[in-house]
Design a protein around this motif. Structure first.
Motif, mmCIF file in Angstrom:
data_model
loop_
_atom_site.group_PDB
_atom_site.id
_atom_site.type_symbol
_atom_site.label_atom_id
_atom_site.label_comp_id
_atom_site.label_asym_id
_atom_site.label_seq_id
_atom_site.Cartn_x
_atom_site.Cartn_y
_atom_site.Cartn_z
ATOM 1 N N TYR A 184 67.776 11.285 13.438
ATOM 2 C CA TYR A 184 68.251 11.310 11.718
ATOM 3 C C TYR A 184 68.431 13.301 11.337
ATOM 4 C CZ TYR A 184 69.594 5.724 10.987
ATOM 5 O OH TYR A 184 70.235 5.281 11.154
ATOM 6 N N ALA A 185 67.121 13.514 11.804
ATOM 7 C CA ALA A 185 66.821 14.795 11.491
ATOM 8 C C ALA A 185 68.266 16.027 11.570
ATOM 9 C CB ALA A 185 65.541 15.194 10.660
ATOM 10 N N ALA A 186 68.565 15.325 13.094
ATOM 11 C CA ALA A 186 69.380 16.818 13.047
ATOM 12 C C ALA A 186 70.637 16.339 12.438
ATOM 13 C CB ALA A 186 69.629 15.814 15.307
ATOM 14 N N VAL A 187 70.363 15.175 11.334
ATOM 15 C CA VAL A 187 71.973 15.144 10.862
ATOM 16 C C VAL A 187 72.301 15.245 9.329
ATOM 17 C CG1 VAL A 187 74.472 14.038 10.763
ATOM 18 C CG2 VAL A 187 73.256 14.625 12.626
ATOM 19 N N ALA A 188 71.057 14.460 9.357
ATOM 20 C CA ALA A 188 71.468 14.572 7.447
ATOM 21 C C ALA A 188 70.481 15.797 6.934
ATOM 22 C CB ALA A 188 70.002 13.242 7.475
ATOM 23 N N HIS A 193 50.646 5.831 2.728
ATOM 24 C CA HIS A 193 49.516 6.433 3.641
ATOM 25 C C HIS A 193 50.319 6.445 5.168
ATOM 26 C CE1 HIS A 193 46.371 6.859 0.661
ATOM 27 N NE2 HIS A 193 46.293 5.550 0.992
ATOM 28 N N LEU A 194 51.509 6.117 5.194
ATOM 29 C CA LEU A 194 52.695 5.927 6.356
ATOM 30 C C LEU A 194 52.934 7.401 6.866
ATOM 31 C CD1 LEU A 194 54.461 2.440 6.415
ATOM 32 C CD2 LEU A 194 51.631 3.309 7.805
ATOM 33 N N LEU A 195 52.897 8.300 5.653
ATOM 34 C CA LEU A 195 53.575 9.346 5.546
ATOM 35 C C LEU A 195 52.531 10.383 5.492
ATOM 36 C CD1 LEU A 195 56.441 8.741 3.263
ATOM 37 C CD2 LEU A 195 56.487 8.199 5.435
ATOM 38 N N GLU A 196 51.363 10.095 5.048
ATOM 39 C CA GLU A 196 50.409 11.296 5.445
ATOM 40 C C GLU A 196 50.656 12.063 6.540
ATOM 41 O OE1 GLU A 196 46.120 10.050 2.892
ATOM 42 O OE2 GLU A 196 46.370 8.982 4.369
ATOM 43 N N ASN A 197 50.201 12.235 7.671
ATOM 44 C CA ASN A 197 50.423 13.057 8.293
ATOM 45 C C ASN A 197 52.303 13.351 9.281
ATOM 46 O OD1 ASN A 197 47.851 13.229 8.655
ATOM 47 N ND2 ASN A 197 47.923 11.325 9.219
ATOM 48 N N LEU A 198 52.899 12.981 8.126
ATOM 49 C CA LEU A 198 54.176 13.183 9.015
ATOM 50 C C LEU A 198 54.335 15.043 8.900
ATOM 51 C CD1 LEU A 198 57.376 11.836 8.615
ATOM 52 C CD2 LEU A 198 57.369 12.726 6.335
ATOM 53 N N ASP A 199 55.608 15.003 10.044
ATOM 54 C CA ASP A 199 55.574 15.981 10.189
ATOM 55 C C ASP A 199 56.926 16.430 10.022
ATOM 56 O OD1 ASP A 199 55.891 18.931 11.157
ATOM 57 O OD2 ASP A 199 55.398 18.611 12.842
ATOM 58 N N LEU A 200 58.144 16.599 8.915
ATOM 59 C CA LEU A 200 59.397 16.251 8.973
ATOM 60 C C LEU A 200 59.710 17.657 8.023
ATOM 61 C CD1 LEU A 200 61.930 14.712 9.312
ATOM 62 C CD2 LEU A 200 61.260 13.986 6.977
ATOM 63 N N LYS A 201 60.658 18.863 8.956
ATOM 64 C CA LYS A 201 61.391 19.943 8.802
ATOM 65 C C LYS A 201 61.880 19.592 7.339
ATOM 66 C CE LYS A 201 58.843 22.459 11.309
ATOM 67 N NZ LYS A 201 57.816 20.985 11.575
ATOM 68 N N LEU A 202 62.448 18.676 7.125
ATOM 69 C CA LEU A 202 63.941 18.408 6.384
ATOM 70 C C LEU A 202 63.293 17.861 5.109
ATOM 71 C CD1 LEU A 202 66.903 17.852 7.153
ATOM 72 C CD2 LEU A 202 67.124 15.005 7.228
ATOM 73 N N PRO A 203 64.012 18.322 3.989
ATOM 74 C CA PRO A 203 63.584 17.916 2.799
ATOM 75 C C PRO A 203 63.336 16.246 2.436
ATOM 76 C CG PRO A 203 65.384 19.659 2.334
ATOM 77 C CD PRO A 203 65.605 18.970 4.252
ATOM 78 N N TYR A 204 62.487 15.544 1.672
ATOM 79 C CA TYR A 204 62.206 14.527 1.721
ATOM 80 C C TYR A 204 62.225 13.841 0.837
ATOM 81 C CZ TYR A 204 57.229 14.574 3.327
ATOM 82 O OH TYR A 204 56.110 14.652 2.655
ATOM 83 N N MET A 205 62.452 12.371 -0.056
ATOM 84 C CA MET A 205 61.843 11.899 -0.998
ATOM 85 C C MET A 205 61.808 10.561 -1.320
ATOM 86 S SD MET A 205 65.962 13.228 -2.909
ATOM 87 C CE MET A 205 65.160 12.248 -4.620
ATOM 88 N N VAL A 206 60.929 10.105 -1.992
ATOM 89 C CA VAL A 206 60.001 8.265 -1.781
ATOM 90 C C VAL A 206 60.716 7.685 -2.922
ATOM 91 C CG1 VAL A 206 57.930 9.570 -0.824
ATOM 92 C CG2 VAL A 206 58.022 9.161 -2.851
ATOM 93 N N SER A 207 60.629 6.719 -2.200
ATOM 94 C CA SER A 207 61.642 5.434 -3.910
ATOM 95 C C SER A 207 60.677 4.162 -3.463
ATOM 96 C CB SER A 207 63.118 5.521 -3.778
ATOM 97 O OG SER A 207 63.010 5.418 -1.994
ATOM 98 N N GLY A 208 61.283 3.654 -3.766
ATOM 99 C CA GLY A 208 60.437 1.622 -3.301
ATOM 100 C C GLY A 208 59.605 1.109 -4.413
ATOM 101 N N GLY A 209 59.088 0.842 -5.000
ATOM 102 C CA GLY A 209 58.871 0.588 -6.755
ATOM 103 C C GLY A 209 57.808 1.397 -7.364
ATOM 104 N N LEU A 210 58.329 2.074 -7.392
ATOM 105 C CA LEU A 210 58.013 3.110 -8.579
ATOM 106 C C LEU A 210 57.932 2.942 -9.292
ATOM 107 C CD1 LEU A 210 58.316 6.488 -6.230
ATOM 108 C CD2 LEU A 210 57.245 5.520 -6.169
ATOM 109 N N HIS A 211 57.564 3.468 -10.551
ATOM 110 C CA HIS A 211 57.448 3.640 -12.043
ATOM 111 C C HIS A 211 56.739 5.307 -12.856
ATOM 112 C CE1 HIS A 211 53.605 1.586 -11.761
ATOM 113 N NE2 HIS A 211 53.633 0.627 -11.409
ATOM 114 N N ALA A 212 57.178 4.277 -14.363
ATOM 115 C CA ALA A 212 55.691 5.731 -14.898
ATOM 116 C C ALA A 212 53.995 6.137 -14.255
ATOM 117 C CB ALA A 212 56.443 6.157 -16.009
#
Length: 223
Positions: free
Chosen positions: A121-125, A151-170
């Motif tokens: 996905y990172a090659a296109v998105a 914590h699954l994203l803690e060591n993420l090496d992704l050059k693409l911009p990314y966002m998080v969602s799912g169960g977020l609140h203030a």
């Protein structure tokens, strides 16, 4: 780089105005009938006009065909397509070429194995949105109010911009940002009083909480 805050699933002029006035960077509109946040093309046209370039317009679709995307383009003229289904890498490339819009691919996460799709996905998105993986019996892939293990994203090496969602609140957005180091957050059910019913005060509180996290990190960086 400044934090991007996206309020998704907006469906009324009143709550859209609240999100825009509170400083949302992205406003999302859902075109997926099984969702309680689904809007008609006419509603999309009306709400899209109201945005007036105050934020980026995001059209959320799920495995939509070209005819559906064509209709959304005509009604909303989105700045970004958010693809929340099982769209392949080839389909992402096809949509970008046909419709000339950036695409943000939602990647459902439950275990580290779910991150294996990122290289393709990172090659296109243009952007990745990490969301909680829906239960097998769910009728829709997102907007279910459940977080995933950030914590699954803690060591993420992704050059693409990314966002998080799912169960977020203030109350938890600061922790989500601290753990994931994401460049943006996306909220829908976390600013609702009932499924599909956005709450103006919850929208404002979420944006305040997200911005406060950004302000705090900037303050630390200049010390």
């Amino acid at each position: 780089m400044s934090l991007l805050v996206k309020i998704c699933g907006l469906s009324t002029r009143e709550t859209l105005d609240v999100a825009l006035d509170a400083g949302a960077d992205m406003v999302g509109f859902v075109f997926f009938p099984p969702s309680p946040r689904h809007i008609s093309l006419e509603a999309g046209r009306d709400l899209g006009r109201q945005v007036k370039r105050r934020a980026l317009k995001v059209a959320l679709t799920v495995d939509a065909d070209d005819a559906t995307l064509d209709n959304i383009m005509d009604a909303l003229s989105p700045d970004i397509f958010q693809l929340h289904g099982s769209e392949s890498v080839a389909r992402l490339r096809d949509i970008k070429q046909k419709f000339g819009r950036p695409v943000m691919k939602a990647v459902p996460v439950a275990t580290s194995a779910d991150l294996a799709v990122l290289s393709g996905y990172a090659a296109v998105a243009d952007r990745i949105l990490f969301d909680a993986r829906a239960p097998k019996d769910a009728t829709r892939p997102g907007g279910l109010g459940a977080p995933f293990d950030w914590h699954l994203l803690e060591n993420l090496d992704l050059k693409l911009p990314y966002m998080v969602s799912g169960g977020l609140h203030a109350d938890n957005v600061a922790e989500a940002l601290r753990v994931t180091r994401a460049g943006g957050v996306d909220v829908s059910s976390g600013v609702e009083s009932a499924p599909g019913v956005k709450d103006p005060e919850m929208i404002k509180a979420f944006i305040r909480a997200a911005r406060a996290t950004q302000d705090a990190s900037q303050e630390l960086s200049v010390r």
